[in-house]
Design a protein around this motif. Structure first.
Motif, PDB file in Angstrom:
ATOM      1  N   SER A  71       0.854  -1.183   0.000  1.00 51.35           N
ATOM      2  CA  SER A  71       0.000   0.000   0.000  1.00 51.35           C
ATOM      3  C   SER A  71       0.894   1.239   0.000  1.00 51.35           C
ATOM      4  O   SER A  71       2.099   1.152   0.257  1.00 51.35           O
ATOM      5  N   GLU A  72       0.319   2.411  -0.272  1.00 47.05           N
ATOM      6  CA  GLU A  72       1.098   3.648  -0.265  1.00 47.05           C
ATOM      7  C   GLU A  72       1.690   3.920   1.112  1.00 47.05           C
ATOM      8  O   GLU A  72       2.821   4.393   1.226  1.00 47.05           O
ATOM      9  N   GLU A  73       0.932   3.599   2.147  1.00 47.90           N
ATOM     10  CA  GLU A  73       1.431   3.800   3.510  1.00 47.90           C
ATOM     11  C   GLU A  73       2.630   2.905   3.787  1.00 47.90           C
ATOM     12  O   GLU A  73       3.631   3.334   4.383  1.00 47.90           O
ATOM     13  N   GLU A  74       2.563   1.654   3.346  1.00 44.48           N
ATOM     14  CA  GLU A  74       3.666   0.727   3.548  1.00 44.48           C
ATOM     15  C   GLU A  74       4.899   1.166   2.767  1.00 44.48           C
ATOM     16  O   GLU A  74       6.029   1.057   3.250  1.00 44.48           O
ATOM     17  N   LYS A  75       4.693   1.673   1.563  1.00 42.98           N
ATOM     18  CA  LYS A  75       5.818   2.162   0.754  1.00 42.98           C
ATOM     19  C   LYS A  75       6.541   3.305   1.456  1.00 42.98           C
ATOM     20  O   LYS A  75       7.779   3.345   1.525  1.00 42.98           O
ATOM     21  N   GLU A  76       5.772   4.262   1.972  1.00 41.21           N
ATOM     22  CA  GLU A  76       6.374   5.416   2.629  1.00 41.21           C
ATOM     23  C   GLU A  76       7.112   5.019   3.902  1.00 41.21           C
ATOM     24  O   GLU A  76       8.184   5.553   4.205  1.00 41.21           O
ATOM     25  N   GLN A  77       6.520   4.090   4.655  1.00 43.04           N
ATOM     26  CA  GLN A  77       7.168   3.639   5.884  1.00 43.04           C
ATOM     27  C   GLN A  77       8.487   2.929   5.571  1.00 43.04           C
ATOM     28  O   GLN A  77       9.505   3.170   6.225  1.00 43.04           O
ATOM     29  N   ARG A  78       8.493   2.095   4.538  1.00 46.93           N
ATOM     30  CA  ARG A  78       9.709   1.379   4.181  1.00 46.93           C
ATOM     31  C   ARG A  78      10.761   2.336   3.601  1.00 46.93           C
ATOM     32  O   ARG A  78      11.955   2.188   3.829  1.00 46.93           O
ATOM     33  N   LYS A  79      10.293   3.351   2.844  1.00 41.98           N
ATOM     34  CA  LYS A  79      11.219   4.334   2.285  1.00 41.98           C
ATOM     35  C   LYS A  79      11.888   5.130   3.397  1.00 41.98           C
ATOM     36  O   LYS A  79      13.097   5.387   3.353  1.00 41.98           O
ATOM     37  N   SER A  80      11.105   5.512   4.398  1.00 40.84           N
ATOM     38  CA  SER A  80      11.653   6.254   5.527  1.00 40.84           C
ATOM     39  C   SER A  80      12.720   5.437   6.242  1.00 40.84           C
ATOM     40  O   SER A  80      13.781   5.958   6.609  1.00 40.84           O
ATOM     41  N   LYS A  81      12.451   4.160   6.437  1.00 42.91           N
ATOM     42  CA  LYS A  81      13.437   3.276   7.072  1.00 42.91           C
ATOM     43  C   LYS A  81      14.686   3.148   6.215  1.00 42.91           C
ATOM     44  O   LYS A  81      15.819   3.144   6.723  1.00 42.91           O
ATOM     45  N   ALA A  82      14.486   3.017   4.901  1.00 45.90           N
ATOM     46  CA  ALA A  82      15.616   2.833   3.987  1.00 45.90           C
ATOM     47  C   ALA A  82      16.534   4.038   3.970  1.00 45.90           C
ATOM     48  O   ALA A  82      17.742   3.914   3.777  1.00 45.90           O
ATOM     49  N   LEU A  83      15.980   5.247   4.176  1.00 44.54           N
ATOM     50  CA  LEU A  83      16.777   6.467   4.147  1.00 44.54           C
ATOM     51  C   LEU A  83      17.449   6.772   5.475  1.00 44.54           C
ATOM     52  O   LEU A  83      18.271   7.678   5.560  1.00 44.54           O
ATOM     53  N   SER A  84      17.071   6.009   6.508  1.00 47.33           N
ATOM     54  CA  SER A  84      17.607   6.327   7.833  1.00 47.33           C
ATOM     55  C   SER A  84      18.365   5.179   8.486  1.00 47.33           C
ATOM     56  O   SER A  84      18.960   5.373   9.550  1.00 47.33           O
ATOM     57  N   ASP A  87      19.837  -1.295   7.367  1.00 49.03           N
ATOM     58  CA  ASP A  87      19.063  -2.476   6.996  1.00 49.03           C
ATOM     59  C   ASP A  87      17.742  -2.114   6.332  1.00 49.03           C
ATOM     60  O   ASP A  87      16.906  -2.986   6.072  1.00 49.03           O
ATOM     61  N   GLY A  88      17.542  -0.838   6.014  1.00 47.20           N
ATOM     62  CA  GLY A  88      16.342  -0.425   5.282  1.00 47.20           C
ATOM     63  C   GLY A  88      15.078  -0.820   6.008  1.00 47.20           C
ATOM     64  O   GLY A  88      14.968  -0.683   7.219  1.00 47.20           O
ATOM     65  N   GLY A  89      14.111  -1.321   5.257  1.00 48.61           N
ATOM     66  CA  GLY A  89      12.850  -1.754   5.867  1.00 48.61           C
ATOM     67  C   GLY A  89      12.760  -3.247   6.022  1.00 48.61           C
ATOM     68  O   GLY A  89      11.669  -3.805   6.111  1.00 48.61           O
ATOM     69  N   SER A 225      13.855 -11.413   9.715  1.00 47.82           N
ATOM     70  CA  SER A 225      13.593 -11.031   8.335  1.00 47.82           C
ATOM     71  C   SER A 225      13.015 -12.219   7.598  1.00 47.82           C
ATOM     72  O   SER A 225      13.446 -13.366   7.809  1.00 47.82           O
ATOM     73  N   PHE A 226      12.056 -11.952   6.716  1.00 47.02           N
ATOM     74  CA  PHE A 226      11.470 -13.026   5.923  1.00 47.02           C
ATOM     75  C   PHE A 226      12.406 -13.453   4.798  1.00 47.02           C
ATOM     76  O   PHE A 226      12.547 -14.640   4.494  1.00 47.02           O
ATOM     77  N   PHE A 227      13.089 -12.486   4.162  1.00 51.43           N
ATOM     78  CA  PHE A 227      13.884 -12.789   2.985  1.00 51.43           C
ATOM     79  C   PHE A 227      15.306 -13.256   3.299  1.00 51.43           C
ATOM     80  O   PHE A 227      15.856 -14.094   2.595  1.00 51.43           O
ATOM     81  N   ARG A 363      17.877  -3.134  -0.821  1.00 44.42           N
ATOM     82  CA  ARG A 363      18.088  -2.906   0.610  1.00 44.42           C
ATOM     83  C   ARG A 363      16.800  -2.572   1.330  1.00 44.42           C
ATOM     84  O   ARG A 363      16.619  -2.904   2.498  1.00 44.42           O
ATOM     85  N   ARG A 364      15.887  -1.895   0.634  1.00 39.00           N
ATOM     86  CA  ARG A 364      14.620  -1.512   1.249  1.00 39.00           C
ATOM     87  C   ARG A 364      13.829  -2.719   1.741  1.00 39.00           C
ATOM     88  O   ARG A 364      13.054  -2.636   2.682  1.00 39.00           O
ATOM     89  N   TYR A 365      14.047  -3.878   1.086  1.00 37.66           N
ATOM     90  CA  TYR A 365      13.306  -5.085   1.441  1.00 37.66           C
ATOM     91  C   TYR A 365      14.189  -6.176   2.039  1.00 37.66           C
ATOM     92  O   TYR A 365      13.696  -7.218   2.455  1.00 37.66           O
ATOM     93  N   GLY A 366      15.491  -5.964   2.044  1.00 32.06           N
ATOM     94  CA  GLY A 366      16.390  -6.999   2.532  1.00 32.06           C
ATOM     95  C   GLY A 366      16.491  -8.180   1.587  1.00 32.06           C
ATOM     96  O   GLY A 366      16.706  -9.322   2.019  1.00 32.06           O
ATOM     97  N   LEU A 367      16.358  -7.934   0.269  1.00 28.86           N
ATOM     98  CA  LEU A 367      16.428  -8.993  -0.726  1.00 28.86           C
ATOM     99  C   LEU A 367      17.882  -9.248  -1.115  1.00 28.86           C
ATOM    100  O   LEU A 367      18.593  -8.328  -1.545  1.00 28.86           O
ATOM    101  N   HIS A 368      18.334 -10.495  -0.978  1.00 28.30           N
ATOM    102  CA  HIS A 368      19.692 -10.886  -1.324  1.00 28.30           C
ATOM    103  C   HIS A 368      19.651 -11.930  -2.437  1.00 28.30           C
ATOM    104  O   HIS A 368      18.953 -12.942  -2.323  1.00 28.30           O
ATOM    105  N   LEU A 369      20.427 -11.685  -3.489  1.00 22.82           N
ATOM    106  CA  LEU A 369      20.495 -12.597  -4.626  1.00 22.82           C
ATOM    107  C   LEU A 369      21.933 -13.047  -4.815  1.00 22.82           C
ATOM    108  O   LEU A 369      22.867 -12.251  -4.702  1.00 22.82           O
ATOM    109  N   GLY A 370      22.127 -14.338  -5.120  1.00 27.37           N
ATOM    110  CA  GLY A 370      23.483 -14.814  -5.317  1.00 27.37           C
ATOM    111  C   GLY A 370      23.532 -16.228  -5.841  1.00 27.37           C
ATOM    112  O   GLY A 370      22.541 -16.759  -6.352  1.00 27.37           O
TER     113      GLY A 370
END
Length: 390
Positions: A71-84, A87-89, A225-227, A363-370
């Motif tokens: 949702s838009e609210e979830e996006k903004e909350q995760r963006k705020s975490k990512a900028l501060s 470990d992002g959101g 973390s889920f991911f 980083r915003r989601y903690g997604l790691h690929l390798g």
């Protein structure tokens, strides 16, 4: 590591041109990052190239898209975490995820699948489901009516099916009560090298077969973390009933138990330990189960379905070195065993080990690929992994 990033970047040809209005550079460390693209583009997805080296089916490849829904609210909350925060959101409730794609291999195996996971009510309710269609040509080692066949059996299984899993958090704890449903309809052809046994199995399986079951589960989950967890524990147990009343051609029960512990040793190292036990809890002895029904050793470096029996156990460990917030390297190893009786487990063992790496691509989601490179006595293989490998 550069090869992995180049594969991901080359897959951007699947993304429409307007999406490049979004930045692929992280505002904190200036590194390549897909977090903003995934969050701000309504059709944004993480393209995950699939290079299959699974010894059971041979070399192959494909592509899966990972879509994140917020949702838009979830996006903004995760963006705020990512900028501060570094470990992002990643510590926030994971967004809904949809995965879609397919792959094929050199021996004729192919599949297409669609999966979805989401939560409701502040992660009090969890749902995961998926459907798929494909054709699998797999050599398996198995046992029929208590007789262990000396050679692997060539199986050709084509069909479709799906799974559903619904969980409910119990009283604001980390314990979840779940209910499962599985359904698979397939056509099976076997080649044991003996025309007599082939005829017997063809008469047993018929032109097509259906396995359908319902189950109940308990899960205890304290991971951070889920991911890509770095702390916490997951304990899961599930009991499944396959019955004619559910539409199944076979009557049997399965029991699965696993525990995975993520233990931070320092800010740079995480130790992961995992143990699992899967078994046929009960079955109709007058029926011969389909070739893929029995549990098997599921471990990087060992071909799927190569080692099957009524009971399977796997023990694994993994050490992760967090080189920096973006890059991680890892070493892993484990041992698996199959047996007809629990008392015979680990009288014969199958070992596998390997190394790998991860890049935090969002980083915003903690997604790691390798990628992981795994080895055993009989096989060598490498795998693309989205997550920790467990």
């Amino acid at each position: 590591m550069k090869k992995t990033l180049s594969l991901v970047l080359s897959s951007f040809s699947l993304i429409s041109t307007p999406s490049f209005a979004f930045s692929f550079t992280d505002p904190i460390d200036g590194m390549f990052d897909m977090g903003e693209y995934l969050a701000e583009n309504a059709y944004g997805f993480l393209p995950v190239p699939i290079v299959i080296t699974e010894p059971a089916v041979g070399f192959g490849g494909g592509m899966f898209g990972v879509f994140l829904h917020e949702s838009e609210e979830e996006k903004e909350q995760r963006k705020s975490k990512a900028l501060s925060s570094v470990d992002g959101g990643a510590q926030l409730i994971p967004p809904a995820v949809t995965v879609f794609g397919g792959a094929a291999t050199e021996n004729g195996t192919w599949f297409a699948a669609l999966g979805h996971r989401r939560t409701w009510n502040q992660d009090s309710i969890r749902y995961m489901g998926g459907i798929g269609y494909g054709n699998a040509l797999v050599d398996i080692g198995t046992r029929f009516n208590g007789v262990l066949l000396p050679d692997k059996i060539e199986t050709d299984t084509e069909g479709f099916g799906g799974i559903q899993h619904l969980q409910f958090r119990l009283d604001n704890t980390d314990l979840f009560l779940g209910f499962s449903q599985t359904f698979f309809r397939s056509e099976i052809t076997v080649n044991t090298g003996s025309s007599r046994i082939d005829r017997i199995l063809s008469d047993v399986f018929g032109d097509s077969s259906t396995t359908s079951g319902l189950g109940i589960s308990l899960e205890y989950d304290t991971t951070n973390s889920f991911f890509f967890p770095t702390d916490g524990i997951v304990i899961e147990t599930e009991y499944m009933w396959y019955r004619d009343g559910f539409g199944s051609d076979y009557d049997y029960d399965t029991l699965a138990f696993s525990v995975t512990k993520f233990q931070p040793l320092s800010s740079k190292f995480t130790l992961v330990g995992s143990a699992s036990l899967d078994s046929l809890a009960q079955r109709d002895e007058s029926q011969i189960l389909p070739p893929l029904a029995r549990p098997y050793i599921d471990m990087r470096g060992i071909a799927a379905y190569a080692y099957q029996d009524d009971i399977t156990s796997v023990l694994q460990a993994q050490l992760i070195w967090h080189v920096d917030p973006r890059w991680s390297t890892l070493a892993f190893g484990g041992v698996g065993s199959v047996a007809e009786k629990a008392s015979d487990l680990y009288s014969q063992n199958e070992w596998a080990y390997g190394i790998g790496f991860r890049y935090q691509i969002a980083r915003r989601y903690g997604l790691h690929l390798g990628m992981d490179f795994a080895f055993s006595d009989d096989e060598n293989a490498f795998y693309f992994n989205l997550g920790s490998g467990f």
